[in-house]
Design a protein around this motif. Sequence first.
Motif, PDB file in Angstrom:
ATOM      1  N   SER A  89     100.799  -2.932  65.125  1.00 37.64           N
ATOM      2  CA  SER A  89     100.769  -2.470  63.734  1.00 37.64           C
ATOM      3  C   SER A  89     100.323  -3.584  62.789  1.00 37.64           C
ATOM      4  CB  SER A  89     102.152  -1.950  63.320  1.00 37.64           C
ATOM      5  OG  SER A  89     103.116  -2.991  63.366  1.00 37.64           O
ATOM      6  N   ALA A  90     100.742  -4.818  63.059  1.00 39.18           N
ATOM      7  CA  ALA A  90     100.339  -5.940  62.215  1.00 39.18           C
ATOM      8  C   ALA A  90      98.841  -6.220  62.350  1.00 39.18           C
ATOM      9  CB  ALA A  90     101.152  -7.186  62.569  1.00 39.18           C
ATOM     10  N   GLY A  93      97.051  -3.530  60.333  1.00 40.62           N
ATOM     11  CA  GLY A  93      97.156  -3.797  58.906  1.00 40.62           C
ATOM     12  C   GLY A  93      96.291  -4.955  58.459  1.00 40.62           C
ATOM     13  N   TYR A 149     105.436 -10.540  63.248  1.00 46.03           N
ATOM     14  CA  TYR A 149     105.779 -11.101  61.937  1.00 46.03           C
ATOM     15  C   TYR A 149     104.761 -12.153  61.493  1.00 46.03           C
ATOM     16  CZ  TYR A 149     110.209  -8.633  62.163  1.00 46.03           C
ATOM     17  OH  TYR A 149     111.160  -7.657  62.227  1.00 46.03           O
ATOM     18  N   ARG A 152     101.670 -10.207  60.348  1.00 43.04           N
ATOM     19  CA  ARG A 152     101.962  -9.517  59.093  1.00 43.04           C
ATOM     20  C   ARG A 152     102.070 -10.534  57.954  1.00 43.04           C
ATOM     21  NH1 ARG A 152     100.943  -4.566  57.696  1.00 43.04           N
ATOM     22  NH2 ARG A 152     101.860  -3.798  59.646  1.00 43.04           N
ATOM     23  N   ASN A 260     100.834  -3.849  53.277  1.00 44.34           N
ATOM     24  CA  ASN A 260     101.835  -3.033  53.966  1.00 44.34           C
ATOM     25  C   ASN A 260     101.225  -1.973  54.875  1.00 44.34           C
ATOM     26  OD1 ASN A 260     104.306  -4.131  52.813  1.00 44.34           O
ATOM     27  ND2 ASN A 260     103.593  -3.276  50.872  1.00 44.34           N
ATOM     28  N   THR A 263     102.619  -0.533  58.457  1.00 36.16           N
ATOM     29  CA  THR A 263     103.931  -1.122  58.723  1.00 36.16           C
ATOM     30  C   THR A 263     104.813  -0.144  59.501  1.00 36.16           C
ATOM     31  OG1 THR A 263     103.859  -2.481  56.731  1.00 36.16           O
ATOM     32  CG2 THR A 263     106.022  -2.059  57.677  1.00 36.16           C
TER      33      THR A 263
END
Length: 345
Positions: A89-90, A93, A149, A152, A260, A263
């Motif tokens: 997901s990161a 994004g 993390y 992101r 975001n 996320t």
Amino acid sequence: MVTETMTTEQEGQRAPSAVIRVTRRVGQVRELGLLVVLLLIFVGVAVPEPRFVAVNNLRDILLSVAIIAIVVVGETLVVLTRNVDLSVSAIIGLVAFVSGDLFKQHPGISIAVVIAIGCAIGLGLGLLNGLLVSYGGVPAIVVTLGTLYIYRGLDYAIAGGKQINAFDVPDRFLNLASDTVLGIPLLIILAAVIAAIFALLLRYTRLGRQVYAIGSNPEAARLAGIQRNRLVLLTFVISGLLSGFAGILWAARFATVDANAATGLELLVVASVVVGGVSILGGSGTILGAMLGAILLATIQDALNILNISPFWLQAFYGAAILLAVMLDTLIMRRLQRSYLTRRL
């Protein structure tokens, strides 16, 4: 002594083929079960709400799952090797924002260049994950939770509170998500083609058999001469590449992108894979099953919206689905082990 060693090596070489035959049978049963569940959902929801089975609604369900399905393909390859990639997901994004920002900062830039840059970023981030897992010896869940993390945070640093809007990107880029071919949305076609390519690779190539082998029985795979580290690295690279491509499509579809974007999407991706019958313990499952898992979850989400049921239940369902799928995998593997030992005796 020599005879004993040769026998062990021969068993190791035969094991991957035997495992593949068993996992294919299990996979077929699971896929049939998913189709039955999908049918029951459609019938159950269509009775009170006929618009649920309208052509436009079915098209919307497939559109909503198309980008996720591309990421699910890469995640499936990783999970088959007894690993997991939580950073997808990161990566989506980060690439989505970078892609949109490239158009904003460099008007007139070629779409092909943006796609190449986005895919290269995804590939590089996947490569980092793979190196840490395969050659660094760090558990995949630890590595990808950390890079989730990190990536992101990098996204937030690059974005700096900015937002990409539809007027910042050219229409020809947005058309990637809206164009159709013979009436079929291009996004659905891209997802189907990517899924078909990797499904064929897993089923009919030596590489695919090796992926199943290292996930189902690493020791037997080693005896058969399979290079586990290289294959694990390759699966993470593919996962990163496909996540990067999905990030480009995400920017094209939603147009408005900030730090975001996507996320929490990793939960949906992992849930799709395990619900689709890909064993979290590795070595079992198919791309088709994972696709059906993604479609099932998207269908349930759409059904909840149509029935006006709170979407907060969806997150609880994802978690419960993962737990039930893992429990089912454990039971199936235990039965297979007992059956194998019985035949050996």
